[in-house]
Design a protein around this motif. Sequence first.
Motif, PDB file in Angstrom:
ATOM      1  N   GLU A   1      30.305 124.553  67.814  1.00 60.08           N
ATOM      2  CA  GLU A   1      28.940 124.541  67.295  1.00 60.08           C
ATOM      3  C   GLU A   1      28.250 125.888  67.532  1.00 60.08           C
ATOM      4  O   GLU A   1      27.504 126.379  66.680  1.00 60.08           O
TER       5      GLU A   1
ATOM      6  N   GLU B   1      29.620 128.315  65.034  1.00 56.74           N
ATOM      7  CA  GLU B   1      29.067 128.042  63.710  1.00 56.74           C
ATOM      8  C   GLU B   1      27.646 128.570  63.581  1.00 56.74           C
ATOM      9  O   GLU B   1      27.271 129.142  62.550  1.00 56.74           O
ATOM     10  N   ARG B   2      26.825 128.411  64.642  1.00 56.86           N
ATOM     11  CA  ARG B   2      25.456 128.928  64.603  1.00 56.86           C
ATOM     12  C   ARG B   2      25.450 130.448  64.479  1.00 56.86           C
ATOM     13  O   ARG B   2      24.645 131.029  63.749  1.00 56.86           O
TER      14      ARG B   2
ATOM     15  N   LYS C   1      33.990 121.223  71.407  1.00 54.17           N
ATOM     16  CA  LYS C   1      33.061 120.875  70.339  1.00 54.17           C
ATOM     17  C   LYS C   1      31.791 121.709  70.454  1.00 54.17           C
ATOM     18  O   LYS C   1      31.284 122.231  69.443  1.00 54.17           O
ATOM     19  N   ARG C   2      31.264 121.851  71.670  1.00 51.22           N
ATOM     20  CA  ARG C   2      30.062 122.673  71.854  1.00 51.22           C
ATOM     21  C   ARG C   2      30.343 124.133  71.510  1.00 51.22           C
ATOM     22  O   ARG C   2      29.505 124.817  70.922  1.00 51.22           O
TER      23      ARG C   2
END
Length: 293
Positions: free
Chosen positions: A282, A285-286, A278-279
């Motif tokens: 993220e 995505e950033r 999950k991290r």
Amino acid sequence: MTGLSSPVRVRAALESLQLKLNGEPAAANTVKRKETVFTNVLRFAIERELLVTLPTAKGDWETPEADDEVDFRFVPGPRLSRRTITATGDQGHRGRHLRAFFGCLYYAAARPAEATALTLSDCTLPKTGWGGLLLSKSTPRVGSAWTNTGESFDSRGLKRRARNATRSVPIPPVLVRMLRDHIEEFDVAEDGRLFRASRGGHLLSKEYGEIWQAARLAVLSEAEATSPLAAKPCSLRHAGVSLWLTSGVAPAEAARRAGHSTAVLFRFYAKVIHGSQKRSNEQIERTLMDADS
């Protein structure tokens, strides 16, 4: 053996494997292990021509599914792991002797039977920076009736590996210092082993288990002490592997260091790996958003 030609008797034998001696249900992993032993006995009977075919193939009995995933509610976090390891050193002379042993379970995620076999020649301990352990043996306790030497432990290769296989594990400076201090204070056994029993023999689970329980009671609250939190020394190994994964170590590398296959690691540490993914998502995505801006 001829009686095992009957599917009814085979099923009765298999169903009995699901119970403890007191009649209570056994854990799924225990049933699975006993079923494997039972099947191996039957295969040996076929080799000796006492049976023609494998009787278990005639029925539809299946081994119960085992839940191998680690219950992380009871795995100590980094702070509790460090506090408990420190507390083992406060348990008198024996505790000081075993503090670095518990450090190996956490910082190197070594199995207890691997740490008991650790020798000085297996260690790379520089004055500064990271060091390393080369794990090559395992000495599980099996009982004197089951060894050729009459000792209560057996000398084996690494778990689920070829007998001559080795596993190198980088160790952080904190464990390097811990091991250097241990060697300076206690030296090593005649055969080079770092950790030994109070009388100089092989370190047994009863001895280090007692030290662990005393340290655990010293750091946990009364409510925590009655729970399964950090109940056994091997919980430090789970904590160590979890630390690697949450720190961003790739699952394949964490599996290699821990002596697992990647498949086993994903099965045991599914929740931790999912959190790491999950991290990672993220972060990706950033990066994509930055590229679009």
